[in-house]
Motif scaffolding. Structure first.
Motif, short mmCIF file in Angstrom:
data_model
loop_
_atom_site.label_atom_id
_atom_site.label_comp_id
_atom_site.label_asym_id
_atom_site.label_seq_id
_atom_site.Cartn_x
_atom_site.Cartn_y
_atom_site.Cartn_z
N ARG A 164 -0.72 12.54 -3.87
CA ARG A 164 -2.19 13.29 -3.55
C ARG A 164 -2.79 12.07 -2.72
O ARG A 164 -2.02 10.99 -1.64
N ASP A 165 -3.96 12.61 -2.26
CA ASP A 165 -4.25 12.06 -1.14
C ASP A 165 -5.41 11.05 -1.08
O ASP A 165 -6.38 11.21 -1.01
N LEU A 166 -4.20 10.45 -2.19
CA LEU A 166 -5.11 8.96 -2.25
C LEU A 166 -3.85 7.89 -1.78
O LEU A 166 -3.03 7.76 -2.20
N ALA A 167 -4.73 7.03 -1.59
CA ALA A 167 -3.71 5.54 -1.27
C ALA A 167 -4.22 4.47 -2.13
O ALA A 167 -5.27 4.14 -2.75
N ALA A 168 -3.14 4.32 -2.50
CA ALA A 168 -3.00 3.29 -3.83
C ALA A 168 -3.04 2.12 -3.71
O ALA A 168 -1.71 2.19 -2.47
N THR B 158 0.68 -1.19 -0.14
CA THR B 158 -0.24 -0.09 0.03
C THR B 158 0.80 1.24 -0.20
O THR B 158 1.66 1.48 0.86
N GLU B 159 0.63 2.11 -1.01
CA GLU B 159 1.58 3.60 -1.01
C GLU B 159 0.40 4.93 -0.22
O GLU B 159 -0.53 4.82 -1.18
N PRO B 160 0.43 5.16 0.54
CA PRO B 160 0.07 5.83 1.54
C PRO B 160 -0.80 7.18 0.38
O PRO B 160 -1.88 7.98 0.67
N ARG B 161 -0.32 7.71 -0.37
CA ARG B 161 0.08 9.13 -0.37
C ARG B 161 0.33 8.80 -2.30
O ARG B 161 1.30 9.21 -3.01
N PHE B 162 -0.18 8.25 -3.07
CA PHE B 162 -0.16 8.04 -4.53
C PHE B 162 -0.03 9.13 -5.39
O PHE B 162 -0.45 9.65 -5.62
N SER C 48 -8.11 4.35 -2.37
CA SER C 48 -8.82 4.80 -0.89
C SER C 48 -8.40 6.09 -1.03
O SER C 48 -7.09 6.24 -1.12
N PHE C 49 -9.62 7.06 -0.61
CA PHE C 49 -9.32 8.69 -0.19
C PHE C 49 -10.38 9.45 0.55
O PHE C 49 -11.40 8.28 1.18
#
Length: 870
Positions: A520-524, A513-517, A553-554
């Protein structure tokens, strides 16, 4: 040569005394013998007789002082001569004055660079002769048993390559002794010594005699009437030393802990109505054998009060007093609790913040009424001065990058100071799971309208290489190995490689999991896995699933978020080939350990007819979303608030399987007492096949075990019932409980109260009382179809017989009826759970008793299993 510190200090004092004796000026040149004072015999004279004129003429004239031509520094090795001259109050061209020489001596000694200083005059030169203090080569600690050298090195000021002075060494002795006293070793002694080396270097050696640990023999209370000594001992942190408390760290005397105990006692009484409570004294007396301490608290309880009138006065325009009063958790007639005043201030601060007031000044005015034993409280709420955040400091993150912490903050440098947003920021940082402790404090900035915010964190271990082996009542023998890192490279990334095996399931998975893809404020993230599950004992099927998934997720707001998932997997389902042996008298169902074969379509195969069409290989493509709503007051240990999760998965956008699955789960928390929290959770789900597809058995819901305590795995829900009627015994049918078929819908509620066990926290034991209720069922008509056949226990004629394949006519036959009992009825259970954070991993013990069940349900009174925390 090894010398004690006392020898060094005596030499230093002797040198200083010599300097003090030689300050008087003028002096002869250094290295020359001082002239002896000349004395002349006196003649007796009468007062009336005047002195002779010749004698007055012969009187010597006073010596004329010379101006300083230059300043000469001698004896210096490491310190530059210009550095020495900079500390002097005399310059070339000045006259030598004793007062200025004395101040120069004191200034040079105050630098700590010199062990001896002498100032003299040689002709017109001012000569400064110095003896430099030695340099510390290394610092050595001897005699350590309970502490490490690295622990004491952090406390002392003496460091390698620093200047050695006896005064600093003696101060370090006191610091070391203080550390041992805090650990309960009051008999510890420290003897400093120096070993002289070449080039004016020394080794500083601290010889430590730790002595025994000084315990606490008794904790006594004087003046308490409303509460017993036992109640008050549980309120304070200091504990009495007992032989079984070998894990406790609070059973020794610590002056700082004693001060903290005073505050704990104050909170204990003020939260129980005693608004006038005060501590008269708190003393610690050493026992005659000097092994333990007697701790004595003398208290004055005062009267017990209730809350009287509660008012709110405010000048805020957008937040009326009535609204602020509504959020105050204090009611007239309620027992006085000091903690409620703080909670009221927090609640009004938050309410004012939502109304647009970032800074409010709330001052409670407390008026005691001894006659009525009530306390009237008036909250004065006014808008505070507007303060801006000047700077945000991140402290203690030795591994985690600053940006990982800063991106969780709800305030930035230059924003208006807002306590509500800072509290949210602290909760967000804690929820990362990277730190043991998180503190957010503020201090005054460079101007009155500026504030500096300090975020202090204490790093926790985030990487784990775990090997686990054990036995579970659910999975029998199990083995687990995993490598995980929750804070990869300090960037907040999550990576896990895991392999586990047990009698029920074998799994290998990779998760990232990358918490700031892309900043951006987006976990991927993505998942890769292979999983084999064995439900032969419960539902007569095995399933091999291999798949991959993508996640994103965001956040929508500060308390809500949305996650999107896509999973593609291949399932290979094998159905156990079973049958009813109607030819023997026992009429037993063959165990599901029979060899897995091609699923039979023989109508006499009543043990597995409903699963035959589900054997094979299927491809499933699933697109889903998850909506989260989190209003808990703490993401780790909540005591207030709730969280909610709604999930939907749609299968059929490609692949062979079509269904729509919906699940909802919510929890609410309420703190009852200290460390006692009540919670209520409710979950439910429904899966529906669409198109021409029914829901396959490996996609249905199975409940029981850890998901419904009191019942075995797959112990509740629809089950196949087989009734065998023998024509020779028409009134004695045999009923056999067959396989669990899972369900298309479920609902489960749990009421739980967690509590401490009273044992030291080092044991890692906690408990919970629980009550659970729920149901599972609602299969489709096709999955609940009924079958009735007739069989002949004497068999049929063999091949070659004229009537081959026809039954042997003995007049005896069996009627076999197979149907599915699908009652979505209420099941309920109660029990107690024990949680143990053991050295081998978290373990959970469940003791339960079913209150409501169906006859065919499989119950379970005891269960123990491991708990995972990924």
């Amino acid at each position: 040569m090894k010398r004690t510190l006392r020898d060094v200090m005596v030499g230093a004092v002797t040198g200083v005394a010599a300097v003090g004796a030689g300050v008087l000026l003028p002096q002869p040149a250094l290295g020359q013998e001082a002239p002896r004072p000349q004395t002349q015999p006196t003649r007796p004279t009468t007062p009336a007789q005047p002195a002779a004129p010749q004698a007055q003429a012969q009187a010597p004239a006073p010596q004329q002082q010379l101006a300083i031509r230059r300043i000469v520094v001698e004896g210096n090795q490491r310190v530059e001569a210009s550095t020495v001259q900079s500390y002097l109050l005399l310059r070339p061209g000045d006259l030598v004055e004793p007062e200025r020489v004395d101040l120069s001596l004191k200034t040079l000694f105050a630098t700590g660079l010199f062990a001896d200083v002498q100032i003299g005059q040689r002709d017109a030169d001012l000569v400064v002769r110095v003896v430099e203090n030695p340099i510390v080569n290394r610092v050595v600690f001897e005699g350590l048993r309970s502490k490490k050298s690295s622990d004491l090195e952090k406390e002392v000021q003496a460091k390698p390559r620093s200047v050695f002075t006896p005064a600093r060494a003696q101060a370090d002795v006191q610091r070391i002794i203080e550390q041992y006293r805090r650990a309960g070793r009051f008999a510890a002694t420290v003897t400093p010594q120096v070993r002289e080396l070449e080039q004016n270097r020394v080794d500083l050696i601290f010889e430590v005699d730790e002595g025994p640990v000084t315990g606490v023999r008794n904790v006594n209370f004087i003046g308490n009437r409303a509460f017993s000594d036992r109640d008050l001992r549980e309120a304070v942190l200091t504990e009495e030393s007992k032989w079984w408390k070998f894990f406790s760290k609070n059973d020794n005397y610590d002056p700082d802990r004693l001060e903290y105990d005073r505050e704990l006692l104050r909170q204990f009484y003020t939260n129980r109505g005693y608004a006038d409570f005060r501590i008269v004294s708190a003393t610690a007396e050493l026992t005659p054998d000097q092994k333990d301490f007697f701790i004595t608290f003398t208290v004055d309880e005062g009267q017990k009060y209730d809350f009287g009138e509660v008012r709110v006065e405010t000048e805020l325009d957008r937040v009326p007093a009535e609204l602020l009063r509504a959020v105050v958790p204090i009611r007239t007639g309620q027992m006085f609790e000091g903690e409620l005043i703080e909670k009221s201030i927090d609640a009004m601060t938050f309410t004012a913040g939502t109304g647009g007031y970032a800074n409010v000044d709330i001052r409670p005015r407390i008026d005691r009424n001894p006659e009525t034993r009530t306390v009237d409280i008036t909250f004065e709420v006014n808008e505070g001065p507007r303060v801006f955040v000047e700077r945000i400091n991140i402290v203690g993150n030795t591994r985690t990058l600053d940006q990982v912490i800063r991106r969780e903050l709800r305030v930035s440098e230059g924003d208006a100071f807002n306590r509500v947003l800072l509290d949210r920021s602290r909760s967000r940082i804690r929820s990362l799971g990277f730190f043991k402790n998180v503190e957010v404090t503020e201090s005054e900035g460079s101007q009155p309208d500026r504030a500096i915010v300090d975020v202090k964190v204490e790093e926790d271990t985030t990487g784990e290489l775990a090997f686990a082996a054990g036995f579970s009542s659910t999975d029998n023998f199990l083995f687990d190995v995993s490598v995980s890192e929750r804070n990869l490279r300090g960037r907040g990334q999550f990576l896990r490689l895991r392999a586990s095996t047990s009698s029920r399931r074998q799994q290998v998975d990779v998760r990232f999991t990358e918490p700031r893809f892309m900043g951006r404020d987006l976990a991927a993230g993505f998942d890769l896995y292979t999983l084999r599950t064995d439900y032969l004992d419960e539902s007569s099927f095995e399933n091999q699933s291999t798949g991959a998934g993508l996640r994103a997720s965001f956040p929508i707001t500060d308390s809500t978020g949305l996650g999107l998932t896509y999973t593609i997997r291949q399932d290979e389902t094998e159905i156990a080939d079973g049958f009813i042996s109607l030819g023997d008298t026992d009429n037993d169902v063959t165990t599901p350990d029979e060899l897995l074969e091609q699923c039979s379509t023989d109508p006499r195969n009543l043990g597995r007819p409903l699963l035959c069409d589900q054997e094979g290989t299927f491809l499933t493509s699933v697109l889903g979303y998850t909506f989260n709503w989190d209003k808990r007051n703490d993401p780790v240990d909540p005591t207030r608030g709730f969280d909610l999760s709604l999930r939907q998965d749609l299968a059929g956008l490609g692949g062979d399987v079509k269904y729509l699955r919906t699940e909802l789960e919510t929890r609410t928390y309420y703190g009852l007492f200290r460390d006692v929290v009540a919670s209520f959770s409710l979950s439910g789900g429904y899966i529906l096949g669409w198109g021409d597809d029914d829901v396959r058995i490996n996609d249905r819901f199975f409940k029981g075990g850890s998901s419904f305590r009191g019942f075995d795995v797959a112990g509740i829900g629809p089950r196949q019932i087989i009734v065998v009627e023998d024509s020779s015994l028409p009134n004695a049918p045999q009923i056999i409980n067959g396989d669990s078929l899972g369900g298309s819908a479920y609902y489960i509620g749990t009421l739980q109260m967690t509590f401490p066990t009273g044992l030291p926290k080092e044991y890692g034991l906690s408990g919970a009382l629980f009550a659970e209720f729920g149901g599972l069922g609602l299969l489709s008509e096709n999955d609940r179809r009924k079958q009735v056949i007739t069989t002949y226990p004497d068999g049929v004629h063999p091949i070659g017989h004229p009537n081959a394949g026809e039954p042997v006519n003995s007049g005896v036959y069996n009627t076999v009826t197979a149907y599915v009992d699908d009652a979505l009825s209420l099941r309920a259970s109660v029990g107690v759970s024990i949680f143990w954070d053991s050295p081998f991993g978290p373990v959970q013990f469940d003791f339960s008793h079913p209150l409501a069940k169906e006859e065919y349900d499989r119950t379970e009174g005891f269960r123990f299993s491991t708990r995972t925390r990924f």
